[in-house]
Design an enzyme around this catalytic site. Structure first.
Site, PDB file in Angstrom:
ATOM      1  N   LYS A 140     -13.339 -14.104 -45.556  1.00  0.00           N
ATOM      2  CA  LYS A 140     -14.094 -15.683 -45.980  1.00  0.00           C
ATOM      3  C   LYS A 140     -15.505 -15.658 -46.483  1.00  0.00           C
ATOM      4  CE  LYS A 140     -15.765 -19.641 -43.276  1.00  0.00           C
ATOM      5  NZ  LYS A 140     -15.442 -20.744 -42.326  1.00  0.00           N
ATOM      6  N   LYS A 173     -18.745 -17.750 -46.840  1.00  0.00           N
ATOM      7  CA  LYS A 173     -19.572 -19.204 -46.524  1.00  0.00           C
ATOM      8  C   LYS A 173     -20.288 -19.308 -47.737  1.00  0.00           C
ATOM      9  CE  LYS A 173     -20.014 -21.331 -43.574  1.00  0.00           C
ATOM     10  NZ  LYS A 173     -19.050 -22.417 -43.315  1.00  0.00           N
ATOM     11  N   GLU A 206     -12.064 -23.873 -48.700  1.00  0.00           N
ATOM     12  CA  GLU A 206     -12.272 -24.646 -47.252  1.00  0.00           C
ATOM     13  C   GLU A 206     -13.419 -25.928 -47.215  1.00  0.00           C
ATOM     14  OE1 GLU A 206     -12.923 -22.168 -43.855  1.00  0.00           O
ATOM     15  OE2 GLU A 206     -14.244 -23.353 -42.934  1.00  0.00           O
ATOM     16  N   HIS A 234     -11.496 -22.190 -36.584  1.00  0.00           N
ATOM     17  CA  HIS A 234     -12.783 -22.198 -37.125  1.00  0.00           C
ATOM     18  C   HIS A 234     -13.774 -21.603 -36.084  1.00  0.00           C
ATOM     19  CE1 HIS A 234     -16.684 -24.611 -36.366  1.00  0.00           C
ATOM     20  NE2 HIS A 234     -16.798 -24.255 -37.721  1.00  0.00           N
TER      21      HIS A 234
HETATM   22  O1  GKR Z   1     -22.686 -20.778 -39.168  1.00  0.00           O
HETATM   23  O2  GKR Z   1     -23.480 -21.325 -41.046  1.00  0.00           O
HETATM   24  C1  GKR Z   1     -22.507 -21.472 -40.031  1.00  0.00           C
HETATM   25  C2  GKR Z   1     -21.334 -22.046 -40.410  1.00  0.00           C
HETATM   26  O3  GKR Z   1     -21.532 -23.012 -41.630  1.00  0.00           O
HETATM   27  C3  GKR Z   1     -21.012 -22.947 -39.361  1.00  0.00           C
HETATM   28  O4  GKR Z   1     -21.911 -23.789 -38.891  1.00  0.00           O
HETATM   29  C4  GKR Z   1     -19.713 -23.532 -39.720  1.00  0.00           C
HETATM   30  O5  GKR Z   1     -19.298 -24.409 -38.576  1.00  0.00           O
HETATM   31  O6  GKR Z   1     -18.390 -21.549 -39.666  1.00  0.00           O
HETATM   32  C5  GKR Z   1     -18.390 -23.068 -39.711  1.00  0.00           C
HETATM   33  C6  GKR Z   1     -17.605 -23.440 -40.699  1.00  0.00           C
HETATM   34  O7  GKR Z   1     -16.586 -22.905 -40.936  1.00  0.00           O
HETATM   35  O8  GKR Z   1     -17.823 -24.464 -41.706  1.00  0.00           O
HETATM   36 MG    MG Z   2     -15.735 -24.241 -42.571  1.00  0.00          MG
END
Ligand code: GKR
Ligand code: MG
Length: 425
Positions: free
Chosen positions: A193, A195, A249, A323
């Protein structure tokens, strides 16, 4: 059995400078650790995202639970329900509601206690394991250099493997591929995945295409822009990723916009942002906002609620995965015990655990093999908390000066004037 003490400990764990739609991770991730002690001296543990607002709610709840029987969860749920105040998940990638987290922390700790009191792993109290191993996905982030915490923004030149990659900059497709190789090599993850929501959408599409090129067709890929794109942006980006992504997502914000993107694209959409509570389920059914729900026992209110969600997913044809936010081993063990009991868990679960890279409070940290964790067999959660480590993390919390997660403030230290926008591109 009676609850005689509830200890609530805020802790801070070093976290690298990871980027997301809301800004930049602070040097420390905050968690709250809950220990419920029974009158006969058994301890049950829970862990939830930190912050003073949640801590205040947890403390307000704790005093009303003393003397209750941890086996009588319905009475505990009812008590928490009567104390809960209205709250809101907010626009951030993470869920900001306090009371669902409180319910989760208390419930997990009670289940740990129950399992220990009868000498059975927690999963047995959830109906027993349907799988012995729980698979997780690699979780990639664009990032600045550094290991976070007291290790700061420097890079340890002696580090190798994942430890080195965890500290290195990753700001473009090549950096993301290098990060993925190191994480997959170290943990054996079998899906990935990324981000997103950080750079111009085309950079993120290119990163996914570079991962596809590097890992071939058999590696499932996911992209999560945390709802920061407009519908037209998500559709244009998504068209390039049809046949490439396992799921997309939260490309956009809210159930109506998710439904619009879902109708336009031939990629399943997943969410941990638009359908996050039982109140959202009628809208999910009416609008068909997502194909997959990313459950999270921390913000659905615990194990029982998560099993109810799983039943909903089975009935209404939703896929189901899990998640995660930055977390320690108590949360990870809880995720594994729950995942072991969910028949229709259809995708590898998320975990941020590699980013904590060994900074944990367990006597024996859980170790991944081929990207999966064995379900612990010891009673309850199947873990042991190291009290000396817990105390060090508590002192770190007091020293670090952070009281709530705020990625915008951190980002402004690097880019003055930077402001979070719920929809950016
Ligand atoms: O840790 O920066 C992060 C993520 O953006 C997290 O806060 C999210 O809650 O991992 C998460 C997600 O899947 O959206
Ligand atoms: Mg997410």
């Amino acid at each position: 059995m009676k609850i005689s003490h509830i200890h609530i400990t805020p802790v801070a764990v070093p976290d690298p400078p990871l980027l997301n739609a809301a800004g930049l991770h602070a040097p420390y991730a905050l968690r709250l650790i809950v220990e419920i002690v029974s009158a006969d001296g058994i301890s049950g543990w829970g862990e939830i995202p930190g912050g003073e607002a949640t801590r205040a709610a947890l403390e307000a709840a704790a005093e009303h639970l003393l003397g209750l029987d941890p086996w009588r969860l319905n009475a505990i749920y009812a008590k928490l329900e009567s104390l809960a105040r209205p709250d809101d998940r907010g626009a951030t990638p993470w869920d900001q509601r306090a009371w669902v987290h409180v319910r989760s922390a208390i419930e997990v700790a009670c289940y740990d206690l129950m399992g220990k009191s009868v000498g059975r792993p927690l999963v047995d109290l959830l109906g027993g394991a349907v799988r012995e191993r729980v698979p997780f996905a690699a979780y990639l982030f664009y990032k600045y250099a550094g290991a976070g915490g007291e290790f700061g923004l420097g890079v340890d030149a002696e580090a190798t493997g994942w430890s080195a990659a965890r500290q290195r900059t990753a700001l473009d497709p090549a950096g993301i591929v290098a990060q993925a190789r190191a994480m997959v090599e170290c943990y054996g993850f079998q899906s990935i995945k990324l981000k997103g929501g950080v750079f111009e959408p085309q950079v993120e599409v290119d990163s996914i295409l570079a991962l596809r090129e590097a890992f071939g067709l058999d590696m499932p890929l996911r992209l999560d822009p945390n709802a920061i794109w407009r519908v037209d942006t998500a559709i244009a980006a998504g068209r390039q990723l049809e046949g490439v992504l396992e799921y997309f997502e939260d490309p956009v914000r809210g159930q109506a916009d998710m439904a619009a993107v879902a109708r336009a694209l031939n990629i399943p959409l997943a969410t941990n942002m638009c359908t996050t509570s039982f109140d959202d389920l009628p809208g999910s059914v009416a609008q068909q906002s997502e194909a997959i729900i990313l459950s999270d026992h921390h913000f659905w209110g615990g194990f029982r609620a998560s099993l109810d969600l799983a039943r909903f997913c089975a009935v209404f044809g939703r896929g189901l995965s899990m998640h995660s936010n930055s977390h320690l081993g108590i949360s990870l063990a809880a995720m594994v015990q729950l995942a072991a009991a969910v028949p229709n868990l259809t995708y590898d679960c998320d975990t941020h655990y590699p980013w904590q890279d060994g900074h944990d409070l367990l006597v024996t940290p859980l170790t991944f093999e081929d990207g999966a964790l064995d379900v612990p067999k010891a009673p309850g959660l199947g873990i042991e908390v190291d009290r000396a480590k817990l105390e060090r993390m508590r002192k770190r919390y007091l020293a670090c000066g952070l009281t709530e997660r705020n990625d915008e403030i951190e980002m402004r230290k690097v880019q003055p004037g930077w402001a979070f926008q719920p929809t950016r591109w």
